[in-house]
Motif scaffolding. Structure first.
Motif, PDB file in Angstrom:
ATOM      1  N   VAL A  56      25.576 -17.638 -24.791  1.00 40.88           N
ATOM      2  CA  VAL A  56      25.643 -17.258 -26.088  1.00 40.88           C
ATOM      3  C   VAL A  56      26.852 -17.688 -26.240  1.00 40.88           C
ATOM      4  O   VAL A  56      28.218 -17.792 -25.857  1.00 40.88           O
ATOM      5  CB  VAL A  56      25.924 -15.486 -26.092  1.00 40.88           C
ATOM      6  N   ILE A  57      26.858 -18.245 -27.649  1.00 36.82           N
ATOM      7  CA  ILE A  57      28.230 -18.675 -28.298  1.00 36.82           C
ATOM      8  C   ILE A  57      28.768 -17.375 -29.055  1.00 36.82           C
ATOM      9  O   ILE A  57      28.324 -16.814 -29.894  1.00 36.82           O
ATOM     10  CB  ILE A  57      27.623 -19.710 -29.474  1.00 36.82           C
ATOM     11  N   PRO A  58      29.970 -17.371 -28.903  1.00 37.32           N
ATOM     12  CA  PRO A  58      30.639 -16.060 -29.344  1.00 37.32           C
ATOM     13  C   PRO A  58      30.907 -16.062 -30.828  1.00 37.32           C
ATOM     14  O   PRO A  58      30.481 -15.052 -31.440  1.00 37.32           O
ATOM     15  CB  PRO A  58      31.893 -15.891 -28.422  1.00 37.32           C
ATOM     16  N   THR A  59      31.504 -17.265 -31.322  1.00 38.50           N
ATOM     17  CA  THR A  59      31.856 -17.410 -32.651  1.00 38.50           C
ATOM     18  C   THR A  59      31.031 -18.600 -33.141  1.00 38.50           C
ATOM     19  O   THR A  59      31.427 -19.503 -32.802  1.00 38.50           O
ATOM     20  CB  THR A  59      33.250 -17.427 -32.683  1.00 38.50           C
ATOM     21  N   VAL A  60      30.650 -18.502 -34.386  1.00 40.22           N
ATOM     22  CA  VAL A  60      30.184 -19.843 -35.022  1.00 40.22           C
ATOM     23  C   VAL A  60      30.853 -19.844 -36.429  1.00 40.22           C
ATOM     24  O   VAL A  60      30.536 -18.898 -37.541  1.00 40.22           O
ATOM     25  CB  VAL A  60      28.522 -19.683 -35.502  1.00 40.22           C
ATOM     26  N   PRO A  61      31.684 -20.639 -36.335  1.00 42.31           N
ATOM     27  CA  PRO A  61      32.485 -20.584 -37.789  1.00 42.31           C
ATOM     28  C   PRO A  61      31.867 -21.480 -38.906  1.00 42.31           C
ATOM     29  O   PRO A  61      32.064 -21.246 -39.972  1.00 42.31           O
ATOM     30  CB  PRO A  61      33.970 -21.327 -37.545  1.00 42.31           C
ATOM     31  N   GLU A  62      30.759 -22.278 -38.497  1.00 38.68           N
ATOM     32  CA  GLU A  62      29.984 -22.960 -39.480  1.00 38.68           C
ATOM     33  C   GLU A  62      28.767 -23.413 -39.125  1.00 38.68           C
ATOM     34  O   GLU A  62      28.483 -23.676 -37.553  1.00 38.68           O
ATOM     35  CB  GLU A  62      31.000 -24.346 -39.633  1.00 38.68           C
ATOM     36  N   ILE A  63      27.806 -23.179 -39.851  1.00 36.22           N
ATOM     37  CA  ILE A  63      26.393 -23.481 -39.513  1.00 36.22           C
ATOM     38  C   ILE A  63      26.155 -25.008 -39.569  1.00 36.22           C
ATOM     39  O   ILE A  63      25.771 -25.654 -40.734  1.00 36.22           O
ATOM     40  CB  ILE A  63      25.440 -22.487 -40.172  1.00 36.22           C
ATOM     41  N   THR A  64      26.414 -25.746 -38.714  1.00 37.22           N
ATOM     42  CA  THR A  64      26.323 -27.431 -38.589  1.00 37.22           C
ATOM     43  C   THR A  64      24.732 -27.753 -38.214  1.00 37.22           C
ATOM     44  O   THR A  64      23.836 -26.979 -37.603  1.00 37.22           O
ATOM     45  CB  THR A  64      27.058 -27.672 -37.271  1.00 37.22           C
ATOM     46  N   PRO A  65      24.608 -28.806 -38.438  1.00 35.53           N
ATOM     47  CA  PRO A  65      23.405 -29.437 -37.860  1.00 35.53           C
ATOM     48  C   PRO A  65      22.961 -29.090 -36.478  1.00 35.53           C
ATOM     49  O   PRO A  65      21.592 -28.900 -36.086  1.00 35.53           O
ATOM     50  CB  PRO A  65      23.400 -31.107 -38.070  1.00 35.53           C
ATOM     51  N   GLU A  66      23.868 -29.050 -35.651  1.00 34.75           N
ATOM     52  CA  GLU A  66      23.814 -28.902 -34.198  1.00 34.75           C
ATOM     53  C   GLU A  66      23.250 -27.443 -34.049  1.00 34.75           C
ATOM     54  O   GLU A  66      22.279 -27.168 -33.162  1.00 34.75           O
ATOM     55  CB  GLU A  66      25.038 -29.155 -33.531  1.00 34.75           C
ATOM     56  N   ILE A  67      23.891 -26.467 -34.775  1.00 34.89           N
ATOM     57  CA  ILE A  67      23.403 -25.062 -34.633  1.00 34.89           C
ATOM     58  C   ILE A  67      22.087 -24.933 -35.109  1.00 34.89           C
ATOM     59  O   ILE A  67      21.133 -24.322 -34.489  1.00 34.89           O
ATOM     60  CB  ILE A  67      24.311 -24.159 -35.585  1.00 34.89           C
ATOM     61  N   TRP A  68      21.469 -25.625 -36.231  1.00 32.38           N
ATOM     62  CA  TRP A  68      20.362 -25.735 -36.789  1.00 32.38           C
ATOM     63  C   TRP A  68      19.270 -26.009 -35.790  1.00 32.38           C
ATOM     64  O   TRP A  68      18.308 -25.581 -35.614  1.00 32.38           O
ATOM     65  CB  TRP A  68      20.036 -26.427 -37.777  1.00 32.38           C
ATOM     66  N   ARG A  69      19.790 -27.167 -34.863  1.00 36.25           N
ATOM     67  CA  ARG A  69      18.850 -27.789 -33.866  1.00 36.25           C
ATOM     68  C   ARG A  69      18.642 -26.623 -32.757  1.00 36.25           C
ATOM     69  O   ARG A  69      17.403 -26.473 -32.282  1.00 36.25           O
ATOM     70  CB  ARG A  69      19.340 -28.976 -33.341  1.00 36.25           C
ATOM     71  N   GLN A  70      19.695 -25.872 -32.468  1.00 43.28           N
ATOM     72  CA  GLN A  70      19.639 -24.909 -31.576  1.00 43.28           C
ATOM     73  C   GLN A  70      18.791 -23.763 -31.660  1.00 43.28           C
ATOM     74  O   GLN A  70      18.560 -22.858 -30.788  1.00 43.28           O
ATOM     75  CB  GLN A  70      21.009 -24.614 -30.796  1.00 43.28           C
ATOM     76  N   ALA A  71      18.713 -23.438 -33.127  1.00 43.26           N
ATOM     77  CA  ALA A  71      17.973 -22.237 -33.535  1.00 43.26           C
ATOM     78  C   ALA A  71      16.278 -22.552 -33.499  1.00 43.26           C
ATOM     79  O   ALA A  71      15.406 -21.786 -33.877  1.00 43.26           O
ATOM     80  CB  ALA A  71      18.280 -22.040 -35.123  1.00 43.26           C
ATOM     81  N   ARG A  72      15.683 -23.680 -32.912  1.00 44.71           N
ATOM     82  CA  ARG A  72      14.435 -24.062 -33.133  1.00 44.71           C
ATOM     83  C   ARG A  72      13.553 -23.371 -32.076  1.00 44.71           C
ATOM     84  O   ARG A  72      12.428 -23.338 -32.056  1.00 44.71           O
ATOM     85  CB  ARG A  72      14.092 -25.459 -32.910  1.00 44.71           C
ATOM     86  N   PHE A  73      13.980 -22.737 -31.209  1.00 40.31           N
ATOM     87  CA  PHE A  73      13.275 -21.890 -30.072  1.00 40.31           C
ATOM     88  C   PHE A  73      12.549 -20.989 -30.904  1.00 40.31           C
ATOM     89  O   PHE A  73      12.807 -20.266 -31.653  1.00 40.31           O
ATOM     90  CB  PHE A  73      14.155 -21.388 -29.113  1.00 40.31           C
ATOM     91  N   LYS A  74      11.281 -20.952 -30.356  1.00 42.98           N
ATOM     92  CA  LYS A  74      10.175 -19.903 -31.178  1.00 42.98           C
ATOM     93  C   LYS A  74      10.661 -18.345 -31.255  1.00 42.98           C
ATOM     94  O   LYS A  74      11.407 -17.971 -30.161  1.00 42.98           O
ATOM     95  CB  LYS A  74       9.113 -20.071 -30.430  1.00 42.98           C
ATOM     96  N   GLY A  75      10.290 -17.811 -32.409  1.00 51.15           N
ATOM     97  CA  GLY A  75      10.710 -16.350 -32.332  1.00 51.15           C
ATOM     98  C   GLY A  75       9.781 -15.466 -31.596  1.00 51.15           C
ATOM     99  O   GLY A  75       8.425 -16.053 -31.003  1.00 51.15           O
ATOM    100  N   ASN A  76       9.596 -14.463 -31.753  1.00 46.62           N
ATOM    101  CA  ASN A  76       8.446 -13.459 -31.014  1.00 46.62           C
ATOM    102  C   ASN A  76       7.526 -13.231 -31.628  1.00 46.62           C
ATOM    103  O   ASN A  76       7.294 -13.434 -33.035  1.00 46.62           O
ATOM    104  CB  ASN A  76       9.328 -12.020 -31.089  1.00 46.62           C
ATOM    105  N   ARG A  77       6.394 -13.033 -31.165  1.00 53.30           N
ATOM    106  CA  ARG A  77       5.035 -13.121 -31.914  1.00 53.30           C
ATOM    107  C   ARG A  77       4.618 -11.930 -32.958  1.00 53.30           C
ATOM    108  O   ARG A  77       4.243 -12.268 -33.876  1.00 53.30           O
ATOM    109  CB  ARG A  77       3.777 -12.884 -30.686  1.00 53.30           C
ATOM    110  N   HIS A  78       5.457 -10.962 -32.688  1.00 49.48           N
ATOM    111  CA  HIS A  78       5.307  -9.720 -33.550  1.00 49.48           C
ATOM    112  C   HIS A  78       6.320  -9.846 -34.768  1.00 49.48           C
ATOM    113  O   HIS A  78       6.177  -9.012 -35.503  1.00 49.48           O
ATOM    114  CB  HIS A  78       5.162  -8.520 -33.020  1.00 49.48           C
ATOM    115  N   SER A  79       7.281 -10.796 -34.665  1.00 48.53           N
ATOM    116  CA  SER A  79       8.296 -10.384 -35.830  1.00 48.53           C
ATOM    117  C   SER A  79       8.124 -11.599 -36.527  1.00 48.53           C
ATOM    118  O   SER A  79       7.832 -12.931 -36.041  1.00 48.53           O
ATOM    119  CB  SER A  79       9.582 -10.443 -35.208  1.00 48.53           C
ATOM    120  N   ARG A  80       8.494 -11.636 -37.853  1.00 47.75           N
ATOM    121  CA  ARG A  80       8.170 -13.094 -38.532  1.00 47.75           C
ATOM    122  C   ARG A  80       9.269 -13.893 -38.681  1.00 47.75           C
ATOM    123  O   ARG A  80       9.198 -14.908 -38.829  1.00 47.75           O
ATOM    124  CB  ARG A  80       8.049 -12.385 -40.168  1.00 47.75           C
ATOM    125  N   GLY A  81      10.303 -13.149 -38.488  1.00 49.78           N
ATOM    126  CA  GLY A  81      11.469 -14.110 -38.279  1.00 49.78           C
ATOM    127  C   GLY A  81      11.771 -15.283 -37.472  1.00 49.78           C
ATOM    128  O   GLY A  81      11.406 -16.209 -38.086  1.00 49.78           O
TER     129      GLY A  81
END
Ligand code: GLU
Length: 380
Positions: A191-216
């Motif tokens: 877990v990254i404790p602090t994200v001071p800026e949402i960089t392209p690297e952060i967007w890339r790390q966000a690509r892992f799938k969400g849960n089936r029952h939540s839209r988010g």
């Protein structure tokens, strides 16, 4: 330790609770609601104003209707949400009432944010509930919504509410421990404790799938977080099932991920303009105009407009795009689409000498323009 609301007194706090925080294996678990409710009541005792956005209506409805969890019937979403929302709020009401905390249900749809009067009415209702010491519990009114009408997900709803109320903090509680530097299911990821800026690297790390029952999913969460941060509101993303999670966050413990806010707070009207409205058309402007708008805070004049897309009326909201099609601003347009098409690319001198022309003011006045943060998403 984090220097984050270490003295949580008289703060406005929006808490979004994901479907899986209050449920296990597709079923609402009252014990889970109780665990968060006791912490919320404790915070409310210190004159904090709290608002909950609670998901799980569709999940509860599916369970009551006895439908198979693996085959989620999307076309039944609306009736299932109607069924489940009743149970969800009844359970919350029961539990909070036991703790002497009355709750009020506020269900909203996208148009309640888009139309300014309705937006202000939502705000007035919530603030009146605060005054009455009632805890507002919100959800999207999924029982009557259509896909185009939807707010998308409750992360977005929570971010918009945080902006509307000028909240001091937005907390997004899901079932992951925070924002990971890799796949959350991979034991090597942290877990990254602090994200001071949402960089392209952060967007890339966000690509892992969400849960089936939540839209988010994480991308939607990040989108909502980016919006709240741009308004000037910090966001903590954490696991809502962790023991005493809220208490730990308010003690300043380094738990979950803190996304720090932009140092400037966006004005309340511009928050609405940037994130709660639906655009009725697009104005594509030349490079010089992009520069004048972004660097000098200028008004948008007819001469800088290259192309006009969509059918809009005066006073509707339009997106302002660069020649490459990037939306970098939004604004309230002073003329309808026919007029803007007629005057696009021409300055007032030219228009005055045209018998069909005339005198025109700014197409979008600087007071009615909001600049959007650069979305530097990594291409897929
Ligand atoms: N409004 C939906 C529900 O209550 C949840 C949306 C979301 O999880 O983002 O089922």
């Amino acid at each position: 330790m984090r220097n984050l609301l270490q003295n949580p007194i008289k703060q406005i706090i929006v808490i979004k609770v994901g479907s899986h925080v209050f449920s296990r294996e597709g079923r609402i678990v009252p014990k889970r609601i109780y665990a968060l409710a006791t912490q919320i009541c404790e915070l409310a005792e210190h004159e904090n104003q709290l608002l909950l956005v609670v998901s799980g209506a569709a999940l509860a409805g599916r369970d009551i209707a006895g439908l198979d969890r693996a085959h989620y019937p999307r076309q039944l979403l609306r009736p299932l949400a109607a069924l489940g929302q009743a149970t969800l709020i009844a359970k919350c009401d029961q539990i909070f009432r036991r703790l002497n905390q009355p709750v009020g249900q506020v269900l909203v749809s996208r148009d309640d944010f888009h139309y300014r009067e309705r937006y202000l009415a939502v705000k007035e209702t919530v603030q009146a509930l605060f005054k009455l010491h009632v805890l507002p519990i919100m959800n999207e009114n999924d029982s009557i919504g259509t896909a185009e009408q939807s707010l998308g997900d409750n992360d977005n709803l929570a971010a918009q509410m945080a902006g509307m109320l000028d909240a001091d903090l937005l907390i997004i509680l899901g079932t992951v421990a925070g924002f990971h530097d890799g796949n959350p299911r991979d034991p090597a990821s942290r877990v990254i404790p602090t994200v001071p800026e949402i960089t392209p690297e952060i967007w890339r790390q966000a690509r892992f799938k969400g849960n089936r029952h939540s839209r988010g999913g994480m991308v939607a969460k990040l989108e909502a977080i980016r919006r709240a941060n741009h308004c000037g509101i910090p966001v903590v993303l954490a696991d809502g099932r962790e023991e005493d999670i809220l208490t730990k966050i308010f003690q300043g413990q380094e738990i979950g991920t803190l996304f720090t806010a932009s140092p400037q707070r966006l004005s309340l009207k511009k928050r609405w303009l940037a994130y709660s409205t639906r655009v009725a058309g697009q104005l594509i402007v030349d490079d010089g105009t992009c520069h004048a708008l972004t660097r000098r805070g200028a008004s948008l004049l007819s001469s800088g407009i290259i192309e006009v897309q969509g059918d809009f009326r005066a006073k509707e909201v339009v997106a302002v795009q660069s020649p490459t099609g990037t939306e970098f601003a939004r604004g309230i347009v002073n003329y309808d689409h026919e007029t803007v098409r007629r005057i696009a690319g021409r300055n007032n001198r030219e228009l005055r000498s045209d018998p069909a022309g005339g005198e025109y003011r700014e197409v979008v006045h600087r007071e009615n323009i909001v600049l959007l943060p650069k979305v530097v998403k990594e291409s897929k």
